[in-house]
Scaffold this motif. Sequence first.
Motif, PDB file in Angstrom:
ATOM      1  N   ASP A 108      -0.505  40.685 -12.745  1.00  0.00           N
ATOM      2  CA  ASP A 108      -0.757  42.063 -13.150  1.00  0.00           C
ATOM      3  C   ASP A 108      -2.185  42.487 -12.812  1.00  0.00           C
ATOM      4  OD1 ASP A 108      -1.596  40.169 -14.961  1.00  0.00           O
ATOM      5  OD2 ASP A 108      -1.520  41.519 -16.662  1.00  0.00           O
ATOM      6  N   LEU A 133      -2.157  46.419 -12.586  1.00  0.00           N
ATOM      7  CA  LEU A 133      -1.190  46.939 -13.563  1.00  0.00           C
ATOM      8  C   LEU A 133      -1.414  46.348 -14.954  1.00  0.00           C
ATOM      9  CD1 LEU A 133       2.021  46.651 -11.347  1.00  0.00           C
ATOM     10  CD2 LEU A 133       0.695  48.698 -11.808  1.00  0.00           C
ATOM     11  N   ASN A 188      -3.060  47.225 -17.487  1.00  0.00           N
ATOM     12  CA  ASN A 188      -3.053  48.129 -18.633  1.00  0.00           C
ATOM     13  C   ASN A 188      -1.668  48.710 -18.917  1.00  0.00           C
ATOM     14  OD1 ASN A 188      -5.786  47.819 -19.106  1.00  0.00           O
ATOM     15  ND2 ASN A 188      -6.298  49.374 -17.581  1.00  0.00           N
ATOM     16  N   ARG A 189      -0.736  48.421 -18.063  1.00  0.00           N
ATOM     17  CA  ARG A 189       0.592  49.014 -18.228  1.00  0.00           C
ATOM     18  C   ARG A 189       1.628  48.005 -18.698  1.00  0.00           C
ATOM     19  NH1 ARG A 189       2.288  51.827 -13.113  1.00  0.00           N
ATOM     20  NH2 ARG A 189       3.995  52.394 -14.477  1.00  0.00           N
ATOM     21  N   ASN A 210       3.193  46.527 -21.418  1.00  0.00           N
ATOM     22  CA  ASN A 210       3.356  46.614 -22.868  1.00  0.00           C
ATOM     23  C   ASN A 210       4.394  45.618 -23.363  1.00  0.00           C
ATOM     24  OD1 ASN A 210       1.524  48.745 -23.174  1.00  0.00           O
ATOM     25  ND2 ASN A 210       3.074  50.194 -22.450  1.00  0.00           N
ATOM     26  N   VAL A 249       7.521  47.009 -15.124  1.00  0.00           N
ATOM     27  CA  VAL A 249       6.411  47.930 -14.871  1.00  0.00           C
ATOM     28  C   VAL A 249       6.517  48.403 -13.428  1.00  0.00           C
ATOM     29  CG1 VAL A 249       3.918  48.199 -14.861  1.00  0.00           C
ATOM     30  CG2 VAL A 249       4.992  46.668 -16.498  1.00  0.00           C
ATOM     31  N   ASP A 265       5.276  50.181 -10.155  1.00  0.00           N
ATOM     32  CA  ASP A 265       4.008  50.515  -9.521  1.00  0.00           C
ATOM     33  C   ASP A 265       4.035  51.988  -9.113  1.00  0.00           C
ATOM     34  OD1 ASP A 265       1.942  48.633  -7.272  1.00  0.00           O
ATOM     35  OD2 ASP A 265       1.719  50.690  -7.908  1.00  0.00           O
ATOM     36  N   LYS A 266       2.960  52.690  -9.463  1.00  0.00           N
ATOM     37  CA  LYS A 266       2.930  54.120  -9.145  1.00  0.00           C
ATOM     38  C   LYS A 266       2.715  54.381  -7.659  1.00  0.00           C
ATOM     39  CE  LYS A 266       1.381  55.707 -13.636  1.00  0.00           C
ATOM     40  NZ  LYS A 266       0.240  56.114 -14.455  1.00  0.00           N
ATOM     41  N   GLU A 275       8.334  46.592  -8.697  1.00  0.00           N
ATOM     42  CA  GLU A 275       8.300  46.472 -10.159  1.00  0.00           C
ATOM     43  C   GLU A 275       7.798  45.092 -10.538  1.00  0.00           C
ATOM     44  OE1 GLU A 275      11.911  49.146 -11.856  1.00  0.00           O
ATOM     45  OE2 GLU A 275      12.411  47.635 -10.370  1.00  0.00           O
TER      46      GLU A 275
END
Lengths: 346, 317
Positions: free
Chosen positions: B94, B99, B101-102, B104, B122, B124-125, B131
């Motif tokens: 991560d 990533l 901080n994303r 959770n 998660v 990826d933007k 993911e």
Amino acid sequence: MASLCSLRLNWLSSQHPISISGIGIEFRTENYCNLKFNRTRKYRGKLVLTACSTGSSVSTQPTSDRNGQNAFSLRKSFQKFQQTVASLPPVVLVINRNSGANLVLGFFIATTCLIIAVRIYVARRLKDTLPGSVADLVRRGQLRSDRRGISSKPLQYEDPFNNPLVKISNSNSTVEMCGTVYRLAPVTLTEEQRTIHQKRRSRAYQWKRPKVFLKEGDSIPDDVDPDSVRWIPANHPFATTVSDIDEDLAQNNVYQKHGVPFRIQAEHEALQRKLESLQGEQKFNKLGIDPANAKDFERAFRTQSKSHERLENGTHNGQVSESKPHKPDPAPNSFDTNSGSAKDDI
Amino acid sequence: MLSLKLPPSFSFKPNLKPYFPPSQQKPYFSTIKSVLQYNRKPQFAGTTPRVIVITSGKGGVGKTTTTANIGISLARHGFSVVAIDADVGLRNLDLLLGLENRVNYTALEVLNGDCRLDQALVRDKRWAHFELLCISKPRSKLPLGFSGKALIWLVDALKQRNEGCPDFILIDCPAGIDAGFITAITPANEAVMVTTPDITALRDADRVIGLLECDGIKDIKMMVNRARTDMIKGEDMMSVLDIQEMLGLPLLGVIPEDSEVIRSTNRGYPLVLNRPPTLAGLAFEQAAWRLVEQDSMTAVMVEEQPKKRGFFSFFGG
């Protein structure tokens, strides 16, 4: 018989005959091109010295006389040629005569050398400093250094083997990547070699993947093959946890696609049951979100933080209510009144 | 692109004979199709999902870096990728992807029923096809009993997703051959062995390859990381061909030593997204391309040659 040796100089298709006092030498250049990959065309000059002899009355003379005359005339012509050459002044003297032109030539050579030196110096200086470059912008604080050189936009090329940064030589022996040329060597691994390595490893490493992890000191269950047991230390992350959910439940949790997750739903239902039981005991009027009740149903790591917060809020509210007893008690689940009281306190 | 349009008289050197796995004998010219063709997507080989474990044995050789860069490269080519960080105690994937901080929820929360699987993935933007799924949080602990089975369930659940089955599932394996390794290799049917050109990494790699082969994973490819051509030239480092001779595995890629790797790691931005591309980034991209096509290297770069300069280079040309 008249013998003629001509000296001609041809460049491409033009001819430049030089004739000096009846004797000529012909220089001819032959053009040929080297076509490489239908693109690059290189011209090379080839100097050909041809000696031609022409005579109109050759057929009427006897052969022996003709040969003697030819030898004599050739010797004579060479003597003439030597005299001609000897009569010409040497090249150095000719240049010395034109001292003004020599000065101009020297000036041009010096100027060219100076321009080359200045250009190399400037190029090196630019390479060192790079004013206006990205590095310079970062140094001056115009650009964030942590975002330098990275972009979320896709690159222009799609094929990593075939882009402007990867150039393979025509002979396939070298590859140029990012401006550096590498020599290529073929991979020589064969199927036989690979099989030999596999056999070697199969002999060296006899291994069966363990199916069950047991903490050191535990007893092997009856239905478990002892060979499939992996003994792990007591302080291993796998060993220090005790799972409160069984295997089937965990599998169902993984496969769940929609809806509320199992534990969230279980917590909600437990809280709902608690509320209903409290309703049944006629305590509804005094009911709020009591942290003590919620603590029973929440998980440990959440309960601690939330309950602490709520307890702190509760004590804070309690202090407020104690300091200002004349104010009415706000409803515990009413945020507006809570915020209003907080504003009043401020 | 002029240099890439090879002449009609182009012919591949006969001594560059490639290696082919026995299962996929290809015609001769198909070996260099990835060199010759351009402006095309890599052709997917195999069946979806391809579950690939990236392992090494020794720590610090670049497993996580390889997972991040190859995963993002595959996503850039349009393949849907799920990267699973199976390093239970020491997860770092991560961080490399930026990533951190994303994250959770993890797979542990999915198993416990705190969230669904789609909530733990998660996305990826930058690349929506990519993911990330972490197995657990750094201080949380995975239940002992069903660690290997849990990954099999996760892979099965990913196959049955509404969004469709992912093309690639990359599993970042922890170092060592402990319980974490056993867990990570459980659902895999392919493996990428990352190693560095030093004797310690090679010994561990050989052992891990042996364990993988005992476990039934036969499709193993090798990736040599942190290769330095100058040291190889000076015979201070083993060459890639030497490593291949020792391990006997087909080559997926050779990643040269590059200082940009550390920079990109610290930034949380995969190397393959750098612009302009770096040498290591290009090598990762090429390795990802070969991974898609189940191809292997036919020639390796052995040493640097001084670049031929033109006649007018003295004049600055």
